[in-house]
Design an enzyme around this catalytic site. Structure first.
Site, PDB file in Angstrom:
ATOM      1  N   GLU A 156      52.894  42.555  41.213  1.00  0.00           N
ATOM      2  CA  GLU A 156      53.372  44.023  41.303  1.00  0.00           C
ATOM      3  C   GLU A 156      53.910  44.360  42.529  1.00  0.00           C
ATOM      4  OE1 GLU A 156      49.997  45.571  37.889  1.00  0.00           O
ATOM      5  OE2 GLU A 156      49.387  45.199  40.022  1.00  0.00           O
ATOM      6  N   ASP A 175      43.432  47.511  34.275  1.00  0.00           N
ATOM      7  CA  ASP A 175      44.710  47.980  35.186  1.00  0.00           C
ATOM      8  C   ASP A 175      45.920  47.347  34.878  1.00  0.00           C
ATOM      9  OD1 ASP A 175      43.996  45.283  36.062  1.00  0.00           O
ATOM     10  OD2 ASP A 175      43.728  45.850  38.091  1.00  0.00           O
TER      11      ASP A 175
HETATM   12  N1  LIG Z   1      41.600  49.724  39.874  1.00  0.00           N
HETATM   13  C1  LIG Z   1      41.967  49.193  41.261  1.00  0.00           C
HETATM   14  O1  LIG Z   1      42.477  49.600  42.006  1.00  0.00           O
HETATM   15  C2  LIG Z   1      41.639  47.679  41.068  1.00  0.00           C
HETATM   16  C3  LIG Z   1      41.828  47.023  42.480  1.00  0.00           C
HETATM   17  C4  LIG Z   1      41.574  45.708  42.682  1.00  0.00           C
HETATM   18  C5  LIG Z   1      41.050  44.970  41.519  1.00  0.00           C
HETATM   19  N2  LIG Z   1      40.808  45.610  40.164  1.00  0.00           N
HETATM   20  C6  LIG Z   1      40.536  44.862  39.268  1.00  0.00           C
HETATM   21  O2  LIG Z   1      39.037  44.701  39.082  1.00  0.00           O
HETATM   22  C7  LIG Z   1      38.713  43.460  38.344  1.00  0.00           C
HETATM   23  C8  LIG Z   1      37.770  42.515  39.311  1.00  0.00           C
HETATM   24  O3  LIG Z   1      38.398  42.199  40.411  1.00  0.00           O
HETATM   25  P1  LIG Z   1      37.922  41.002  41.201  1.00  0.00           P
HETATM   26  O4  LIG Z   1      38.734  40.656  42.365  1.00  0.00           O
HETATM   27  O5  LIG Z   1      36.392  41.452  41.626  1.00  0.00           O
HETATM   28  O6  LIG Z   1      37.846  39.923  40.213  1.00  0.00           O
HETATM   29  P2  LIG Z   1      36.951  38.688  40.133  1.00  0.00           P
HETATM   30  O7  LIG Z   1      37.578  37.593  39.464  1.00  0.00           O
HETATM   31  O8  LIG Z   1      36.700  38.016  41.585  1.00  0.00           O
HETATM   32  O9  LIG Z   1      35.454  38.967  39.724  1.00  0.00           O
HETATM   33  C9  LIG Z   1      35.532  39.420  38.149  1.00  0.00           C
HETATM   34  C10 LIG Z   1      33.928  39.419  37.577  1.00  0.00           C
HETATM   35  O10 LIG Z   1      33.897  39.926  36.386  1.00  0.00           O
HETATM   36  C11 LIG Z   1      33.168  39.054  35.524  1.00  0.00           C
HETATM   37  N3  LIG Z   1      33.166  39.631  34.073  1.00  0.00           N
HETATM   38  C12 LIG Z   1      34.316  39.123  33.377  1.00  0.00           C
HETATM   39  N4  LIG Z   1      34.090  39.626  32.186  1.00  0.00           N
HETATM   40  C13 LIG Z   1      32.810  40.441  32.063  1.00  0.00           C
HETATM   41  C14 LIG Z   1      32.105  41.129  31.403  1.00  0.00           C
HETATM   42  N5  LIG Z   1      32.509  41.302  30.165  1.00  0.00           N
HETATM   43  N6  LIG Z   1      31.013  41.698  31.579  1.00  0.00           N
HETATM   44  C15 LIG Z   1      30.389  41.360  33.100  1.00  0.00           C
HETATM   45  N7  LIG Z   1      31.157  40.771  33.777  1.00  0.00           N
HETATM   46  C16 LIG Z   1      32.281  40.027  33.669  1.00  0.00           C
HETATM   47  C17 LIG Z   1      33.483  37.510  35.904  1.00  0.00           C
HETATM   48  O11 LIG Z   1      32.384  36.495  35.850  1.00  0.00           O
HETATM   49  C18 LIG Z   1      33.780  37.968  37.679  1.00  0.00           C
HETATM   50  O12 LIG Z   1      32.485  37.423  38.221  1.00  0.00           O
HETATM   51  C19 LIG Z   1      40.209  42.721  38.127  1.00  0.00           C
HETATM   52  O13 LIG Z   1      40.399  43.320  36.728  1.00  0.00           O
HETATM   53  C20 LIG Z   1      41.169  43.369  39.026  1.00  0.00           C
HETATM   54  O14 LIG Z   1      42.493  43.350  38.502  1.00  0.00           O
HETATM   55  C21 LIG Z   1      41.419  46.854  40.081  1.00  0.00           C
END
Ligand SMILES: NC(=O)c1ccc[n+]([C@@H]2O[C@H](COP(=O)([O-])OP(=O)(O)OC[C@H]3O[C@@H](n4cnc5c(N)ncnc54)[C@H](O)[C@@H]3O)[C@@H](O)[C@H]2O)c1
Length: 347
Positions: A64, A235
């Site tokens: 993005e 997101d």
């Molecule tokens: N809103 C925002 O501004 C923003 C910014 C950055 C990242 N994000 C989003 O936040 C999320 C997390 O990002 P990250 O960098 O920490 O990812 P990451 O892959 O490092 O960690 C995600 C974690 O979620 C766990 N997980 C998956 N499904 C699960 C469930 N049902 N229950 C509990 N745990 C579960 C995984 O095992 C993993 O440890 C992503 O979806 C990313 O796109 C959003």
């Protein structure tokens, strides 16, 4: 060959220097200051050019571009989201960004933004939590213990006074990592075996899970009266975290509705589903929490103004220090019209 002119040079914050800067400032202070920087920009929301981010989707994820500008500065971030990456030893989210001068169009700062995204996402959750959670909120549940999670927790400790954290991840190794990383923070940490267990007694629930589909990390029975939820993992189109009934029951607060409609929990709801824009709460134009038993939901998808604030904050903090290196980044011919001559003379 003539060395590059001063105008050719653009300050660059590398990953190493971003880490030095954060340690120099101190992580809790950095997050508190960044929360203020994002809040200041949300309070002047109408001053910004706003557009939903521009996505390029593939089966494994999304890349993005996130641009915005006010009268004097322009910023954009390049960011990806690939939930499958983690299993391949890669990060889900990586990013970099640029701040530029609106008057000349010349870049002012180029920066790593993988760390800065985690920091600004945490600052944004802290801003929403400070505005919407009960003032006596002390216990948070952190569901999804990946790359974003520690930043989310420290920001809520620094800005909102959270003292107790209940952790859950489908992968216990992720929870063990958070327990180890945060052991010296003074927080009371509890590793939980289910999301249901994690939300017990929580005043604030933050979900930051990564999965490229509609998940139900929280179901309706798990969310009690008075809770504030930061749902930040949903997101993307087709990527949500909450059961629809929670979204229906909570009062929803959003960043930029045109983007949240496509990417947030809001995508599950009919077009006339009510929401409040968070900037209006921050400026006092709309109510935030009006009752202690109200369930408030920040449907955070991440908006360009948060990245702009983060770049602006780093620019102010790092400008003129050795946290920046100057890159020969903008071709600067002696005669602005003789770009070709500059190339020819370099042979
Ligand atoms: N809103 C925002 O501004 C923003 C910014 C950055 C990242 N994000 C989003 O936040 C999320 C997390 O990002 P990250 O960098 O920490 O990812 P990451 O892959 O490092 O960690 C995600 C974690 O979620 C766990 N997980 C998956 N499904 C699960 C469930 N049902 N229950 C509990 N745990 C579960 C995984 O095992 C993993 O440890 C992503 O979806 C990313 O796109 C959003």
């Amino acid at each position: 060959m003539t060395p590059p002119s001063k105008r050719a040079m653009v300050p660059f914050v590398s990953v190493a220097n971003m880490m030095r800067l954060v340690h120099h400032v101190g992580l809790p202070v950095f997050l508190a200051e960044l929360t203020q920087a994002v809040t200041d920009d949300f309070k002047r929301w109408p001053a910004f050019d706003k557009t939903p981010r521009v996505p390029a989707h593939s089966p494994g994820g999304v890349i993005e571009l996130m641009p915005t500008a006010d009268d004097t500065l322009y910023g954009f971030k390049y960011v990806n989201g690939h939930p499958k990456n983690m299993a391949e030893g890669l990060q889900t989210v990586t990013a970099f960004g640029l701040l530029a001068d609106m008057a000349s169009g010349y870049p002012l700062l180029l920066s790593e933004m993988t760390l800065l995204t985690a920091l600004r996402t945490a600052a944004t959750s802290a801003m929403a939590t400070r505005a919407l959670a009960r003032p006596d909120a002390r216990t948070m549940a952190m569901i999804g213990n990946g790359a974003q999670s520690e930043f989310q927790i420290i920001a809520l400790q620094a800005v909102c006074g959270i003292t107790d954290v209940r952790l859950f991840d489908v992968d216990p190794a992720a929870t063990a990592k958070v327990m180890a990383n945060l052991r010296d923070t003074g927080l009371n940490l509890t590793a939980c075996t289910s999301a249901q267990d994690a939300v017990l007694g929580a005043d604030v629930i933050t979900t930051a899970t990564a999965d490229k589909r509609n998940q139900q990390v929280l179901t309706d029975n798990m969310v009690g009266a008075g809770v504030h939820i930061n749902a930040i993992g949903g997101d993307c189109p087709g990527k949500t975290e909450l059961h629809r009934d929670i979204v229906a029951r909570a009062d929803m607060f959003v960043e930029f509705p045109d983007q949240t409609r496509i990417e947030g929990e809001l995508q599950q709801m009919p077009l006339d589903h009510p929401y409040t824009e968070l900037w209006q709460v921050l400026t006092g134009q709309a109510p935030g929490r009006s009752r202690p038993d109200q369930i408030t939901l920040f449907d955070g998808v991440g908006f360009a103004i948060e990245d702009f604030s983060a770049l602006r904050y780093v620019y102010d903090r790092a400008r003129g220090t050795d946290y920046v290196e100057n890159l020969d980044f903008i071709a600067d011919p002696d005669d602005p019209r003789d770009l070709f001559g500059m190339l020819a003379r370099a042979a």
